[in-house]
Design a protein around this motif. Structure first.
Motif, short mmCIF file in Angstrom:
data_model
loop_
_atom_site.label_atom_id
_atom_site.label_comp_id
_atom_site.label_asym_id
_atom_site.label_seq_id
_atom_site.Cartn_x
_atom_site.Cartn_y
_atom_site.Cartn_z
N MET A 1 0.85 -1.17 0.00
CA MET A 1 0.00 0.00 0.00
C MET A 1 0.89 1.23 0.00
SD MET A 1 -3.01 1.06 2.77
CE MET A 1 -3.63 -0.58 2.88
N ALA A 2 0.61 2.17 -0.86
CA ALA A 2 1.40 3.40 -0.94
C ALA A 2 1.15 4.25 0.30
CB ALA A 2 1.02 4.19 -2.18
N ILE A 3 2.13 5.11 0.59
CA ILE A 3 2.02 5.93 1.80
C ILE A 3 0.79 6.82 1.77
CG2 ILE A 3 3.48 7.80 0.96
CD1 ILE A 3 4.56 7.96 3.87
N SER A 4 0.44 7.34 0.58
CA SER A 4 -0.75 8.19 0.50
C SER A 4 -2.01 7.39 0.82
CB SER A 4 -0.86 8.84 -0.88
OG SER A 4 -0.99 7.85 -1.88
N GLU A 5 -2.06 6.14 0.38
CA GLU A 5 -3.20 5.28 0.70
C GLU A 5 -3.25 4.97 2.19
OE1 GLU A 5 -2.50 1.94 -1.79
OE2 GLU A 5 -3.38 2.87 -3.56
N GLN A 6 -2.08 4.73 2.78
CA GLN A 6 -2.02 4.46 4.21
C GLN A 6 -2.46 5.68 5.01
OE1 GLN A 6 2.06 3.20 4.49
NE2 GLN A 6 1.48 1.03 4.57
N LEU A 79 -1.31 1.54 11.29
CA LEU A 79 -1.16 2.46 10.16
C LEU A 79 -0.19 3.59 10.49
CD1 LEU A 79 -4.86 2.59 8.94
CD2 LEU A 79 -2.91 1.64 7.68
N GLN A 80 -0.24 4.07 11.74
CA GLN A 80 0.71 5.12 12.14
C GLN A 80 2.15 4.63 12.02
OE1 GLN A 80 -0.93 6.01 16.00
NE2 GLN A 80 -1.88 7.89 15.27
N ARG A 81 2.38 3.38 12.43
CA ARG A 81 3.73 2.81 12.31
C ARG A 81 4.12 2.68 10.85
NH1 ARG A 81 1.66 -0.49 16.38
NH2 ARG A 81 1.35 -2.22 14.91
N GLU A 86 7.52 4.87 6.41
CA GLU A 86 7.65 5.27 5.00
C GLU A 86 8.05 6.73 4.82
OE1 GLU A 86 7.37 3.28 2.30
OE2 GLU A 86 7.11 1.58 3.66
N GLN A 87 8.03 7.50 5.90
CA GLN A 87 8.39 8.92 5.81
C GLN A 87 9.87 9.04 5.50
OE1 GLN A 87 6.38 11.64 6.03
NE2 GLN A 87 4.61 10.30 6.25
N PRO A 88 10.22 9.94 4.59
CA PRO A 88 11.65 10.15 4.33
C PRO A 88 12.34 10.74 5.55
CG PRO A 88 10.29 11.68 3.03
CD PRO A 88 9.36 10.79 3.81
#
Length: 91
Positions: A1-6, A79-81, A86-88
């Motif tokens: 799942m992409a970060i935007s979807e998460q 989801l928070q994890r 995935e955050q740069p």
């Protein structure tokens, strides 16, 4: 799942948590009101079996909502994890 979807799913789950909290409070109020009715009926010498049965049903519903709330909170934590991982890196 992409970060935007998460992140989007996280927002959805957070709204569900707010709704679950509201529903839990409403069920708690219904239980208190029904328990008051049982006391009033009992004080008036009336049969309280059906009113007490309704209290039990309300309490069962409340327990289900509380379990649902726990699952939503667990999903939010997951989801928070995922989003955090995935955050740069800032640097």
């Amino acid at each position: 799942m992409a970060i935007s979807e998460q992140a989007e799913q996280l927002g959805v789950e957070q709204r569900l948590l707010v709704r679950a909290d509201r529903d839990i409070e409403e069920f708690s109020q219904r239980i208190r009101k029904q328990e008051d009715r049982v006391r009033e009926l009992r004080a008036g010498g009336h049969d309280t079996r059906e009113a007490e049965r309704l209290v039990d049903l309300f309490k069962q519903n409340l327990a289900e909502w509380e379990r649902r709330r726990v699952l939503i909170a667990q999903r939010i934590a997951y989801l928070q994890r995922q989003v955090a991982a995935e955050q740069p890196e800032a640097g």
